[in-house]
Design a protein around this motif. Structure first.
Motif, PDB file in Angstrom:
ATOM      1  N   LEU A  27     -21.316  65.136  29.278  1.00 49.13           N
ATOM      2  CA  LEU A  27     -22.096  65.754  28.533  1.00 49.13           C
ATOM      3  C   LEU A  27     -23.821  65.656  28.980  1.00 49.13           C
ATOM      4  O   LEU A  27     -24.569  66.380  28.985  1.00 49.13           O
ATOM      5  CB  LEU A  27     -21.980  65.314  26.931  1.00 49.13           C
ATOM      6  CG  LEU A  27     -20.802  65.744  26.309  1.00 49.13           C
ATOM      7  CD1 LEU A  27     -20.445  65.244  25.083  1.00 49.13           C
ATOM      8  CD2 LEU A  27     -20.714  67.260  26.107  1.00 49.13           C
ATOM      9  N   GLU A  28     -24.002  64.503  29.166  1.00 46.16           N
ATOM     10  CA  GLU A  28     -25.406  63.859  29.616  1.00 46.16           C
ATOM     11  C   GLU A  28     -25.592  64.691  31.085  1.00 46.16           C
ATOM     12  O   GLU A  28     -26.694  65.438  31.235  1.00 46.16           O
ATOM     13  CB  GLU A  28     -25.633  62.602  29.918  1.00 46.16           C
ATOM     14  CG  GLU A  28     -26.958  61.897  30.398  1.00 46.16           C
ATOM     15  CD  GLU A  28     -28.039  62.402  29.324  1.00 46.16           C
ATOM     16  OE1 GLU A  28     -29.052  62.340  29.825  1.00 46.16           O
ATOM     17  OE2 GLU A  28     -27.606  62.350  28.124  1.00 46.16           O
ATOM     18  N   THR A  31     -25.926  68.494  30.225  1.00 45.86           N
ATOM     19  CA  THR A  31     -27.259  69.092  29.559  1.00 45.86           C
ATOM     20  C   THR A  31     -28.482  68.615  30.528  1.00 45.86           C
ATOM     21  O   THR A  31     -29.357  69.581  30.504  1.00 45.86           O
ATOM     22  CB  THR A  31     -27.576  68.018  28.490  1.00 45.86           C
ATOM     23  OG1 THR A  31     -26.380  67.765  27.597  1.00 45.86           O
ATOM     24  CG2 THR A  31     -28.844  68.325  27.758  1.00 45.86           C
ATOM     25  N   PHE A 214     -28.872  64.472  26.442  1.00 41.51           N
ATOM     26  CA  PHE A 214     -27.766  65.025  25.182  1.00 41.51           C
ATOM     27  C   PHE A 214     -28.455  64.616  23.837  1.00 41.51           C
ATOM     28  O   PHE A 214     -28.091  65.447  22.916  1.00 41.51           O
ATOM     29  CB  PHE A 214     -26.422  64.319  25.564  1.00 41.51           C
ATOM     30  CG  PHE A 214     -25.640  64.808  24.609  1.00 41.51           C
ATOM     31  CD1 PHE A 214     -25.166  66.045  24.591  1.00 41.51           C
ATOM     32  CD2 PHE A 214     -24.936  64.066  23.845  1.00 41.51           C
ATOM     33  CE1 PHE A 214     -24.211  66.776  23.671  1.00 41.51           C
ATOM     34  CE2 PHE A 214     -23.977  64.148  22.924  1.00 41.51           C
ATOM     35  CZ  PHE A 214     -23.535  65.744  22.571  1.00 41.51           C
TER      36      PHE A 214
END
Length: 354
Positions: A27-28, A31, A214
Protein backbone atom coordinates in the motif's frame (compact mmCIF):
# COMPACT_ATOMS: atom_id res chain seq x y z
CA UNK A 1 -2.26 -30.75 23.38
CA UNK A 2 -1.82 -27.26 24.89
CA UNK A 3 1.63 -26.95 23.35
CA UNK A 4 0.19 -27.93 19.98
CA UNK A 5 -2.57 -25.33 20.23
CA UNK A 6 -0.12 -22.61 21.29
CA UNK A 7 2.21 -23.59 18.47
CA UNK A 8 -0.60 -23.35 15.90
CA UNK A 9 -1.81 -20.04 17.38
CA UNK A 10 1.69 -18.61 17.27
CA UNK A 11 2.11 -19.77 13.69
CA UNK A 12 -1.24 -18.24 12.68
CA UNK A 13 -0.42 -14.96 14.40
CA UNK A 14 2.99 -14.88 12.77
CA UNK A 15 1.44 -15.47 9.34
CA UNK A 16 -1.12 -12.73 9.98
CA UNK A 17 1.56 -10.25 11.03
CA UNK A 18 3.62 -11.14 7.98
CA UNK A 19 0.58 -10.68 5.74
CA UNK A 20 -0.20 -7.29 7.29
CA UNK A 21 3.42 -6.19 6.94
CA UNK A 22 3.48 -7.16 3.26
CA UNK A 23 0.15 -5.38 2.66
CA UNK A 24 1.44 -2.24 4.41
CA UNK A 25 4.55 -2.24 2.22
CA UNK A 26 2.48 -2.75 -0.93
CA UNK A 27 0.00 0.00 0.00
CA UNK A 28 2.84 2.37 0.81
CA UNK A 29 4.60 1.62 -2.48
CA UNK A 30 1.39 1.98 -4.49
CA UNK A 31 0.56 5.30 -2.84
CA UNK A 32 4.04 6.65 -3.51
CA UNK A 33 3.90 5.56 -7.16
CA UNK A 34 0.50 7.16 -7.78
CA UNK A 35 0.69 10.23 -5.53
CA UNK A 36 4.34 10.84 -4.75
CA UNK A 37 6.25 10.86 -1.49
CA UNK A 38 5.67 13.30 1.38
CA UNK A 39 8.35 15.95 1.73
CA UNK A 40 10.41 15.98 4.90
CA UNK A 41 10.07 18.90 7.27
CA UNK A 42 13.06 20.35 9.06
CA UNK A 43 13.74 22.55 12.04
CA UNK A 44 13.84 25.45 12.69
CA UNK A 45 10.32 26.39 11.66
CA UNK A 46 9.19 29.83 10.52
CA UNK A 47 8.74 32.42 13.26
CA UNK A 48 6.33 35.34 13.36
CA UNK A 49 5.78 38.24 15.72
CA UNK A 50 2.50 39.86 16.79
CA UNK A 51 1.50 43.07 15.03
CA UNK A 52 -1.46 45.18 16.23
CA UNK A 53 -2.36 46.41 12.74
CA UNK A 54 -1.77 43.28 10.66
CA UNK A 55 -2.14 40.48 13.22
CA UNK A 56 1.33 39.03 12.67
CA UNK A 57 4.35 39.53 10.45
CA UNK A 58 7.29 37.30 9.63
CA UNK A 59 10.21 37.82 11.98
CA UNK A 60 12.78 40.04 10.19
CA UNK A 61 16.03 38.33 9.17
CA UNK A 62 14.62 34.97 10.29
CA UNK A 63 16.21 31.77 9.03
CA UNK A 64 14.09 28.65 8.83
CA UNK A 65 13.07 25.80 6.55
CA UNK A 66 10.06 25.21 4.39
CA UNK A 67 10.26 21.44 4.06
CA UNK A 68 13.77 20.80 2.68
CA UNK A 69 14.48 24.37 1.56
CA UNK A 70 16.40 26.90 3.62
CA UNK A 71 14.80 30.35 3.83
CA UNK A 72 16.54 33.60 4.79
CA UNK A 73 14.22 36.57 5.21
CA UNK A 74 15.40 40.12 4.63
CA UNK A 75 15.45 42.78 7.33
CA UNK A 76 11.91 43.83 6.35
CA UNK A 77 10.63 40.33 7.12
CA UNK A 78 9.98 39.32 3.51
CA UNK A 79 11.23 36.33 1.55
CA UNK A 80 13.30 38.40 -0.81
CA UNK A 81 16.61 40.16 -1.16
CA UNK A 82 17.16 43.40 0.75
CA UNK A 83 14.96 46.28 -0.37
CA UNK A 84 17.13 49.20 -1.47
CA UNK A 85 16.28 52.74 -2.46
CA UNK A 86 14.62 53.01 -5.85
CA UNK A 87 17.01 53.12 -8.76
CA UNK A 88 16.65 55.18 -11.96
CA UNK A 89 14.35 53.47 -14.46
CA UNK A 90 13.22 50.94 -11.85
CA UNK A 91 9.69 49.59 -12.14
CA UNK A 92 8.77 48.27 -8.69
CA UNK A 93 6.05 45.64 -8.18
CA UNK A 94 4.75 44.54 -4.79
CA UNK A 95 3.43 40.97 -4.81
CA UNK A 96 0.87 40.43 -2.05
CA UNK A 97 -0.40 37.00 -1.10
CA UNK A 98 -0.43 34.13 1.36
CA UNK A 99 1.70 30.97 1.56
CA UNK A 100 1.36 30.46 -2.21
CA UNK A 101 3.36 33.65 -2.80
CA UNK A 102 5.63 33.15 0.20
CA UNK A 103 6.46 29.84 -1.48
CA UNK A 104 5.56 27.03 0.90
CA UNK A 105 7.71 24.00 0.08
CA UNK A 106 9.77 25.73 -2.62
CA UNK A 107 13.31 27.01 -3.02
CA UNK A 108 14.01 30.66 -3.77
CA UNK A 109 14.68 30.03 -7.46
CA UNK A 110 11.30 28.32 -7.92
CA UNK A 111 9.16 31.18 -6.61
CA UNK A 112 6.60 32.86 -8.85
CA UNK A 113 8.02 36.24 -7.86
CA UNK A 114 11.61 35.26 -8.68
CA UNK A 115 10.62 33.93 -12.10
CA UNK A 116 8.37 36.93 -12.79
CA UNK A 117 11.20 39.37 -12.07
CA UNK A 118 13.68 37.44 -14.22
CA UNK A 119 11.32 37.10 -17.16
CA UNK A 120 10.26 40.74 -17.09
CA UNK A 121 13.91 41.75 -17.11
CA UNK A 122 14.48 39.46 -20.12
CA UNK A 123 11.92 41.28 -22.26
CA UNK A 124 14.38 43.92 -23.45
CA UNK A 125 12.53 46.74 -21.72
CA UNK A 126 14.37 49.92 -20.79
CA UNK A 127 13.16 49.47 -17.22
CA UNK A 128 14.76 47.42 -14.47
CA UNK A 129 11.98 45.36 -12.90
CA UNK A 130 12.01 44.70 -9.17
CA UNK A 131 9.35 42.31 -7.86
CA UNK A 132 9.17 42.35 -4.05
CA UNK A 133 7.72 39.19 -2.53
CA UNK A 134 5.46 40.23 0.37
CA UNK A 135 3.69 36.87 0.73
CA UNK A 136 3.05 35.68 4.29
CA UNK A 137 1.67 32.34 5.41
CA UNK A 138 -2.04 32.33 6.37
CA UNK A 139 -2.69 35.92 5.33
CA UNK A 140 -6.17 36.73 4.09
CA UNK A 141 -7.29 39.76 2.11
CA UNK A 142 -7.74 41.95 5.18
CA UNK A 143 -4.19 41.12 6.35
CA UNK A 144 -2.87 42.08 2.93
CA UNK A 145 -4.81 45.34 3.02
CA UNK A 146 -3.33 46.14 6.45
CA UNK A 147 0.19 45.25 5.25
CA UNK A 148 -0.19 47.48 2.20
CA UNK A 149 -1.47 50.37 4.31
CA UNK A 150 1.39 50.06 6.78
CA UNK A 151 4.35 49.43 4.49
CA UNK A 152 3.25 49.89 0.88
CA UNK A 153 3.49 53.66 0.37
CA UNK A 154 6.95 53.78 1.95
CA UNK A 155 8.23 51.27 -0.62
CA UNK A 156 7.11 53.60 -3.44
CA UNK A 157 5.79 50.91 -5.78
CA UNK A 158 4.60 51.44 -9.32
CA UNK A 159 2.39 48.40 -9.23
CA UNK A 160 0.66 46.14 -6.71
CA UNK A 161 -0.34 42.62 -7.72
CA UNK A 162 -2.57 40.83 -5.23
CA UNK A 163 -2.41 37.08 -5.82
CA UNK A 164 -5.78 35.93 -4.52
CA UNK A 165 -6.46 32.35 -3.41
CA UNK A 166 -9.79 30.73 -2.56
CA UNK A 167 -9.28 30.80 1.21
CA UNK A 168 -8.80 34.57 1.04
CA UNK A 169 -12.60 34.71 1.21
CA UNK A 170 -12.20 33.83 4.89
CA UNK A 171 -11.24 37.04 6.75
CA UNK A 172 -8.88 36.87 9.71
CA UNK A 173 -9.88 38.39 13.04
CA UNK A 174 -6.78 40.58 13.27
CA UNK A 175 -7.56 42.08 16.67
CA UNK A 176 -8.23 38.67 18.21
CA UNK A 177 -5.12 37.15 16.68
CA UNK A 178 -2.96 39.95 18.02
CA UNK A 179 -4.59 39.76 21.45
CA UNK A 180 -3.92 36.02 21.65
CA UNK A 181 -0.18 36.47 21.19
CA UNK A 182 0.54 40.06 22.21
CA UNK A 183 2.53 38.90 25.23
CA UNK A 184 5.12 37.14 23.04
CA UNK A 185 7.98 38.71 21.11
CA UNK A 186 7.71 35.84 18.60
CA UNK A 187 6.12 32.41 18.15
CA UNK A 188 5.70 29.71 15.50
CA UNK A 189 2.48 28.87 13.67
CA UNK A 190 3.09 25.17 13.99
CA UNK A 191 3.23 25.26 17.80
CA UNK A 192 1.15 28.42 18.42
CA UNK A 193 3.94 29.18 20.88
CA UNK A 194 7.69 29.12 21.21
CA UNK A 195 9.09 25.60 20.65
CA UNK A 196 9.43 23.89 24.02
CA UNK A 197 10.92 20.41 24.38
CA UNK A 198 7.40 18.97 24.56
CA UNK A 199 6.43 20.75 21.36
CA UNK A 200 9.48 19.46 19.53
CA UNK A 201 8.96 15.88 20.74
CA UNK A 202 5.34 15.92 19.55
CA UNK A 203 6.42 17.47 16.25
CA UNK A 204 8.98 14.68 15.77
CA UNK A 205 6.31 12.03 16.37
CA UNK A 206 4.07 13.71 13.80
CA UNK A 207 6.97 13.69 11.33
CA UNK A 208 7.25 9.92 11.71
CA UNK A 209 3.61 9.59 10.69
CA UNK A 210 4.06 12.13 7.89
CA UNK A 211 6.85 10.06 6.37
CA UNK A 212 4.27 7.50 5.24
CA UNK A 213 2.48 8.33 1.99
CA UNK A 214 -0.34 5.92 2.84
CA UNK A 215 -0.98 7.49 6.26
CA UNK A 216 -0.94 10.95 4.66
CA UNK A 217 -3.43 9.74 2.04
CA UNK A 218 -5.77 8.50 4.78
CA UNK A 219 -5.38 11.81 6.62
CA UNK A 220 -6.09 13.90 3.51
CA UNK A 221 -9.06 11.73 2.55
CA UNK A 222 -10.60 12.23 5.97
CA UNK A 223 -10.05 15.99 5.77
CA UNK A 224 -11.73 16.16 2.37
CA UNK A 225 -14.77 14.29 3.65
CA UNK A 226 -14.94 16.46 6.75
CA UNK A 227 -14.62 19.74 4.83
CA UNK A 228 -17.42 19.34 2.29
CA UNK A 229 -19.46 22.08 3.93
CA UNK A 230 -16.68 24.58 4.61
CA UNK A 231 -16.57 28.03 3.00
CA UNK A 232 -14.18 27.09 0.18
CA UNK A 233 -16.19 24.06 -0.90
CA UNK A 234 -19.43 26.02 -0.76
CA UNK A 235 -17.92 28.59 -3.11
CA UNK A 236 -16.65 25.92 -5.52
CA UNK A 237 -20.04 24.21 -5.49
CA UNK A 238 -21.93 27.49 -5.83
CA UNK A 239 -23.84 26.86 -2.61
CA UNK A 240 -23.04 29.99 -0.65
CA UNK A 241 -25.26 30.33 2.41
CA UNK A 242 -25.77 33.62 4.25
CA UNK A 243 -22.68 33.14 6.41
CA UNK A 244 -20.52 32.44 3.35
CA UNK A 245 -21.98 35.41 1.49
CA UNK A 246 -21.14 37.68 4.41
CA UNK A 247 -17.50 36.55 4.17
CA UNK A 248 -17.50 37.20 0.44
CA UNK A 249 -18.94 40.69 0.96
CA UNK A 250 -16.30 41.53 3.57
CA UNK A 251 -13.58 40.31 1.22
CA UNK A 252 -14.88 42.41 -1.66
CA UNK A 253 -14.89 45.43 0.65
CA UNK A 254 -11.24 44.80 1.55
CA UNK A 255 -10.35 44.47 -2.14
CA UNK A 256 -12.04 47.78 -2.83
CA UNK A 257 -10.04 49.45 -0.08
CA UNK A 258 -6.86 48.13 -1.72
CA UNK A 259 -8.10 49.60 -5.00
CA UNK A 260 -8.77 52.99 -3.42
CA UNK A 261 -5.43 53.00 -1.59
CA UNK A 262 -3.64 52.20 -4.85
CA UNK A 263 -5.48 54.97 -6.68
CA UNK A 264 -4.66 57.44 -3.91
CA UNK A 265 -0.94 56.81 -4.36
CA UNK A 266 -0.99 56.47 -8.15
CA UNK A 267 -0.20 52.74 -8.06
CA UNK A 268 -1.38 50.31 -10.72
CA UNK A 269 -3.41 47.49 -9.14
CA UNK A 270 -3.84 44.00 -10.59
CA UNK A 271 -5.99 41.26 -9.08
CA UNK A 272 -4.46 37.90 -10.06
CA UNK A 273 -6.57 34.87 -9.13
CA UNK A 274 -4.87 31.57 -8.28
CA UNK A 275 -7.25 28.65 -8.87
CA UNK A 276 -7.99 25.88 -6.42
CA UNK A 277 -5.92 22.88 -7.50
CA UNK A 278 -9.07 20.80 -8.02
CA UNK A 279 -10.15 23.21 -10.78
CA UNK A 280 -7.20 22.28 -12.98
CA UNK A 281 -8.49 18.80 -13.81
CA UNK A 282 -12.15 19.04 -12.81
CA UNK A 283 -14.98 21.30 -13.85
CA UNK A 284 -17.13 23.07 -11.26
CA UNK A 285 -19.98 24.42 -13.41
CA UNK A 286 -21.73 26.24 -10.57
CA UNK A 287 -18.65 27.67 -8.85
CA UNK A 288 -18.72 31.34 -7.85
CA UNK A 289 -15.00 31.80 -7.16
CA UNK A 290 -13.63 33.43 -10.31
CA UNK A 291 -17.03 34.81 -11.41
CA UNK A 292 -17.43 36.76 -8.16
CA UNK A 293 -14.00 38.35 -8.50
CA UNK A 294 -14.43 38.96 -12.22
CA UNK A 295 -17.73 40.73 -11.62
CA UNK A 296 -16.10 42.93 -9.00
CA UNK A 297 -13.23 43.77 -11.37
CA UNK A 298 -15.60 44.59 -14.23
CA UNK A 299 -17.71 46.80 -11.99
CA UNK A 300 -14.80 48.80 -10.59
CA UNK A 301 -12.35 48.75 -13.49
CA UNK A 302 -9.78 46.73 -11.55
CA UNK A 303 -7.28 44.91 -13.75
CA UNK A 304 -8.06 41.18 -13.59
CA UNK A 305 -5.89 38.14 -14.34
CA UNK A 306 -7.21 34.57 -14.15
CA UNK A 307 -4.33 32.10 -13.73
CA UNK A 308 -6.49 29.01 -14.27
CA UNK A 309 -6.29 28.79 -18.10
CA UNK A 310 -2.48 28.62 -18.13
CA UNK A 311 -2.34 25.94 -15.44
CA UNK A 312 -5.13 23.90 -17.03
CA UNK A 313 -3.51 24.11 -20.46
CA UNK A 314 -0.16 22.95 -19.08
CA UNK A 315 -1.80 20.05 -17.27
CA UNK A 316 -3.69 18.98 -20.39
CA UNK A 317 -0.56 19.12 -22.54
CA UNK A 318 1.91 17.51 -20.15
CA UNK A 319 -0.24 15.60 -17.67
CA UNK A 320 1.95 16.79 -14.83
CA UNK A 321 0.87 17.00 -11.21
CA UNK A 322 1.23 20.65 -10.31
CA UNK A 323 0.91 20.42 -6.54
CA UNK A 324 3.34 19.32 -3.83
CA UNK A 325 2.37 15.80 -2.71
CA UNK A 326 0.27 15.72 0.46
CA UNK A 327 0.55 19.47 0.90
CA UNK A 328 -1.80 21.23 -1.52
CA UNK A 329 0.49 24.13 -2.43
CA UNK A 330 1.60 24.49 -6.03
CA UNK A 331 5.00 23.14 -7.03
CA UNK A 332 7.80 24.88 -8.88
CA UNK A 333 6.45 24.04 -12.35
CA UNK A 334 3.09 25.59 -11.47
CA UNK A 335 4.86 28.73 -10.20
CA UNK A 336 6.66 29.01 -13.53
CA UNK A 337 3.41 28.65 -15.47
CA UNK A 338 1.71 31.30 -13.32
CA UNK A 339 4.70 33.62 -13.62
CA UNK A 340 4.68 33.35 -17.43
CA UNK A 341 0.92 33.98 -17.53
CA UNK A 342 1.54 37.10 -15.47
CA UNK A 343 4.36 38.25 -17.77
CA UNK A 344 2.17 37.78 -20.83
CA UNK A 345 -0.64 39.71 -19.19
CA UNK A 346 1.48 42.63 -18.07
CA UNK A 347 3.27 43.19 -21.40
CA UNK A 348 6.50 44.70 -20.13
CA UNK A 349 6.81 47.07 -23.08
CA UNK A 350 3.63 48.80 -21.96
CA UNK A 351 4.80 49.00 -18.35
CA UNK A 352 7.94 50.85 -19.37
CA UNK A 353 7.68 52.13 -22.95
CA UNK A 354 10.71 53.32 -24.91
Amino acid sequence: MIKSILSKTGSTLGSLLLFLAVMAILLEALTRITMGAPLKERLPLSRVKPDPDIGWVLLPSDEHYTYEHHVKLNTSGFRDTEIHARQPHEYRILALGDSHIYGQGLGDRELLTTILEEELNNTGSTCSFNVINMGVRSYSTNNELALLRKTGPGLKPDHVILFFFLNDFIPVNIAQRYSNYSDKDWYTFDFSDKPTDDHVQMWQLIQLARSSAFIMWLHDTYRKLASKTNTMNRILQGEADQHTQEKIDRTIKALDEIRLLSEEHGIRFTLAVIPASAQISKSFPNQIYQPTLRQYADRTGVEYLDLLPGLRSHHEQHGETLVIPFDGHYNGQAHRVMAMSTVNHLEASDLCPE
